[in-house]
Design a protein around this motif. Structure first.
Motif, PDB file in Angstrom:
ATOM      1  N   MET A  42      15.550 -13.400 -23.598  1.00  0.00           N
ATOM      2  CA  MET A  42      14.350 -12.590 -23.466  1.00  0.00           C
ATOM      3  C   MET A  42      14.502 -11.551 -22.347  1.00  0.00           C
ATOM      4  O   MET A  42      14.036 -10.415 -22.489  1.00  0.00           O
ATOM      5  CB  MET A  42      13.127 -13.473 -23.211  1.00  0.00           C
ATOM      6  N   THR A  43      15.173 -11.913 -21.288  1.00  0.00           N
ATOM      7  CA  THR A  43      15.406 -10.974 -20.183  1.00  0.00           C
ATOM      8  C   THR A  43      16.278  -9.812 -20.640  1.00  0.00           C
ATOM      9  O   THR A  43      15.999  -8.653 -20.333  1.00  0.00           O
ATOM     10  CB  THR A  43      16.052 -11.697 -18.986  1.00  0.00           C
ATOM     11  N   ARG A  44      17.325 -10.111 -21.412  1.00  0.00           N
ATOM     12  CA  ARG A  44      18.196  -9.045 -21.929  1.00  0.00           C
ATOM     13  C   ARG A  44      17.420  -8.144 -22.899  1.00  0.00           C
ATOM     14  O   ARG A  44      17.552  -6.922 -22.872  1.00  0.00           O
ATOM     15  CB  ARG A  44      19.434  -9.641 -22.595  1.00  0.00           C
ATOM     16  N   VAL A  45      16.598  -8.749 -23.745  1.00  0.00           N
ATOM     17  CA  VAL A  45      15.790  -7.960 -24.680  1.00  0.00           C
ATOM     18  C   VAL A  45      14.784  -7.103 -23.911  1.00  0.00           C
ATOM     19  O   VAL A  45      14.559  -5.935 -24.255  1.00  0.00           O
ATOM     20  CB  VAL A  45      15.074  -8.865 -25.712  1.00  0.00           C
ATOM     21  N   ALA A  46      14.198  -7.644 -22.857  1.00  0.00           N
ATOM     22  CA  ALA A  46      13.232  -6.890 -22.051  1.00  0.00           C
ATOM     23  C   ALA A  46      13.884  -5.650 -21.439  1.00  0.00           C
ATOM     24  O   ALA A  46      13.262  -4.576 -21.400  1.00  0.00           O
ATOM     25  CB  ALA A  46      12.650  -7.779 -20.959  1.00  0.00           C
ATOM     26  N   ASP A  47      15.119  -5.770 -20.984  1.00  0.00           N
ATOM     27  CA  ASP A  47      15.840  -4.616 -20.434  1.00  0.00           C
ATOM     28  C   ASP A  47      16.018  -3.531 -21.494  1.00  0.00           C
ATOM     29  O   ASP A  47      15.786  -2.351 -21.236  1.00  0.00           O
ATOM     30  CB  ASP A  47      17.204  -5.030 -19.882  1.00  0.00           C
ATOM     31  N   ILE A  48      16.423  -3.932 -22.688  1.00  0.00           N
ATOM     32  CA  ILE A  48      16.618  -2.972 -23.779  1.00  0.00           C
ATOM     33  C   ILE A  48      15.285  -2.336 -24.165  1.00  0.00           C
ATOM     34  O   ILE A  48      15.188  -1.122 -24.336  1.00  0.00           O
ATOM     35  CB  ILE A  48      17.266  -3.656 -25.000  1.00  0.00           C
ATOM     36  N   ALA A  49      14.258  -3.156 -24.312  1.00  0.00           N
ATOM     37  CA  ALA A  49      12.940  -2.654 -24.709  1.00  0.00           C
ATOM     38  C   ALA A  49      12.419  -1.642 -23.689  1.00  0.00           C
ATOM     39  O   ALA A  49      11.842  -0.613 -24.066  1.00  0.00           O
ATOM     40  CB  ALA A  49      11.969  -3.813 -24.872  1.00  0.00           C
ATOM     41  N   SER A  50      12.643  -1.907 -22.428  1.00  0.00           N
ATOM     42  CA  SER A  50      12.202  -0.973 -21.383  1.00  0.00           C
ATOM     43  C   SER A  50      12.943   0.351 -21.477  1.00  0.00           C
ATOM     44  O   SER A  50      12.343   1.419 -21.348  1.00  0.00           O
ATOM     45  CB  SER A  50      12.396  -1.585 -19.996  1.00  0.00           C
ATOM     46  N   ARG A  51      14.249   0.270 -21.708  1.00  0.00           N
ATOM     47  CA  ARG A  51      15.035   1.512 -21.863  1.00  0.00           C
ATOM     48  C   ARG A  51      14.576   2.319 -23.068  1.00  0.00           C
ATOM     49  O   ARG A  51      14.544   3.544 -23.030  1.00  0.00           O
ATOM     50  CB  ARG A  51      16.521   1.209 -21.999  1.00  0.00           C
ATOM     51  N   LEU A  52      14.243   1.631 -24.167  1.00  0.00           N
ATOM     52  CA  LEU A  52      13.788   2.310 -25.382  1.00  0.00           C
ATOM     53  C   LEU A  52      12.296   2.660 -25.331  1.00  0.00           C
ATOM     54  O   LEU A  52      11.790   3.332 -26.214  1.00  0.00           O
ATOM     55  CB  LEU A  52      14.061   1.433 -26.609  1.00  0.00           C
ATOM     56  N   ASN A  53      11.613   2.157 -24.299  1.00  0.00           N
ATOM     57  CA  ASN A  53      10.168   2.321 -24.173  1.00  0.00           C
ATOM     58  C   ASN A  53       9.454   1.863 -25.448  1.00  0.00           C
ATOM     59  O   ASN A  53       8.582   2.539 -25.991  1.00  0.00           O
ATOM     60  CB  ASN A  53       9.795   3.759 -23.825  1.00  0.00           C
ATOM     61  N   HIS A  76       8.197  -2.013 -26.884  1.00  0.00           N
ATOM     62  CA  HIS A  76       8.121  -3.405 -26.450  1.00  0.00           C
ATOM     63  C   HIS A  76       7.662  -4.331 -27.576  1.00  0.00           C
ATOM     64  O   HIS A  76       6.728  -4.009 -28.302  1.00  0.00           O
ATOM     65  CB  HIS A  76       7.197  -3.501 -25.235  1.00  0.00           C
ATOM     66  N   PRO A  77       8.313  -5.487 -27.685  1.00  0.00           N
ATOM     67  CA  PRO A  77       7.992  -6.427 -28.764  1.00  0.00           C
ATOM     68  C   PRO A  77       6.751  -7.258 -28.467  1.00  0.00           C
ATOM     69  O   PRO A  77       6.342  -7.409 -27.323  1.00  0.00           O
ATOM     70  CB  PRO A  77       9.220  -7.333 -28.813  1.00  0.00           C
TER      71      PRO A  77
END
Length: 97
Positions: A45-56, A58-59
Motif C-alpha cells: 500500500m505504501t508503494r501504491v500510495a507513492d505512485i498514486a501521489s505522483r500520478l495525482n 488516488h484509489p
C-alpha cells in the motif's frame, strides 16, 4: 481485442487493459491482493500510495490484515473509468509482481 475497445488499434487495447486480474463493475476497476501478512500488505500500500501521489490519482481501498482491495474510478469525471484509472492499475500491477 475486447469489444469495449473495438474502435482502437490493438496496441492501444493492450495499453488500456491492465490485466485480466482487474474486473470492471459499477463503473470501477476492482482487484483484490493477498499477501503473506499485514506487514507485506502495508508495504504494498505504501508503494501504491507513492505512485498514486505522483500520478495525482488516488484509489479507494481497504486493508484487512493481509488482504488489500482496490477500486479505481475518476471522481472528477463522474466516477467512471478513465485512462487515469487504467494507467494507475497498470502501475499497481507492476508493484504487485
Amino acid at each position: 481485442m475486447t469489444s469495449n475497445y473495438k474502435h482502437l488499434p490493438s496496441c492501444f487495447v493492450y495499453y488500456l487493459n491492465p490485466t485480466d486480474m482487474w474486473s470492471e463493475t459499477d463503473n470501477k476497476l476492482y482487484r483484490a491482493f493477498t499477501f503473506s501478512d499485514f506487514k507485506e500488505a502495508f508495504a504494498f500500500m505504501t508503494r501504491v500510495a507513492d505512485i498514486a501521489s505522483r500520478l495525482n490519482h488516488h484509489p479507494t481501498w481497504t486493508n484487512t490484515y493481509n488482504k488489500v482491495e482496490i477500486w479505481l474510478s475518476t471522481h472528477d469525471a463522474g466516477d467512471i473509468i478513465t485512462i487515469k484509472d487504467r494507467e494507475l492499475a497498470k502501475a499497481i500491477d507492476t508493484v504487485a509482481k
